[in-house]
Design a protein around this motif. Structure first.
Motif: not given
Length: 268
Positions: A147, A155-156, A159, A162, A176, A178, A181, A183-185
């Motif tokens: 988060h 953010e950039k 990602y 990842v 992944v 998106p 706010s 990024c979940e894997i």
């Protein structure tokens, strides 16, 4: 909320929230499937800071009864987390983007439908949180969420990090997701849509018309399967070409759900 359905003529309410008149008289034939963050609840700086208005708890409890138990929360959160947020209310749920499921509010067991992430990969992904102290790491076992609402400038970098780990592990079954706010894997092959499809095969949901509300990219998979289930989908906070209509924000959703209980709209 606006609607694209010709048969969903709207009736005004004191909160100026239209209600599909074709839906209300048939709640006993519907299954209400509701996303949480950004749909039922307003987004907060961190996942732990969300707030459940007391009137929402009352509305959900009443709708659960009106639908004979065919109301489920469909979320990226774990079911344990969902229960903590809505305590003491306990509802059927699809958690972890389809990784977990509870069919009945009274059930003690939660069915797990996704394997956990590889420990080594999880550790490497977790290390991405060191980019900034504003990144909040959430370990769900079967997924890992980063988060960055408190550190939007990362953010950039998140990602890209990842993507680099995935490139080094091309055969790892990772997906992944998106979000807003975050990024979940997670393990590939399990989604909110697969969870909803499984849910709709069981009582008390089986044979009912699903009505799904969601706000995020991860909800698009459920939007896409509503036609094959004879269901309706509504987006929250943004327009989508594959839904019946949309709400502007969560408070409109909460008012709409409360309006569904209006005895004047119930069948005589």
């Amino acid at each position: 909320m606006t609607s694209n359905l010709a048969d969903d003529a709207s009736r005004p309410t004191t909160n100026s929230v239209p209600v599909p008149s074709a839906l209300v008289p048939h709640l006993d034939q519907c299954a209400l499937l509701l996303d949480i963050d950004g749909t039922l609840l307003d987004l907060a700086p961190t996942p732990r800071e969300v707030w459940v208005p007391p009137e929402l708890e009352q509305t959900l409890r009443a709708l659960h009864e009106r639908t004979s138990g065919a109301l489920a929360l469909v979320s990226g959160r774990s079911i344990n987390d969902i229960d903590l947020i809505f305590a003491p209310l306990k509802l059927p749920a699809v958690g972890g983007h389809g990784a977990e499921m509870r069919l009945l509010s009274s059930a003690e067991q939660v069915a797990t439908r996704a394997p956990p992430l590889d420990p080594d990969l999880k550790n490497r992904l977790a290390a991405i949180a060191r980019i900034s102290p504003g990144i909040l790491l959430e370990d769900k076992g079967y997924s890992l969420a980063l988060h960055y609402r408190l550190a939007p400038h990362t953010e950039k970098a998140i990602y890209e990090s990842v993507a680099a780990i995935r490139a080094e592990n091309p055969h790892a079954p990772l997906e992944v997701l998106p979000g807003k706010s975050v990024c979940e894997i997670k393990h590939a092959g399990v989604t909110k849509a697969t969870g909803v499809l499984e849910l709709m095969n069981h009582e008390p949901f089986k044979g009912r018309r699903p009505v799904f509300l969601g706000d995020d990219v991860t909800d698009e998979t459920v939007f896409a399967i509503m036609p094959e289930l004879r269901g309706l989908a509504f987006s929250v906070g943004r327009h989508s070409d594959i839904v019946a209509g949309h709400f502007d924000e969560p408070r409109d959703v909460r008012a709409w759900l409360a309006r569904l209980l209006d005895p004047q709209l119930a069948p005589g």
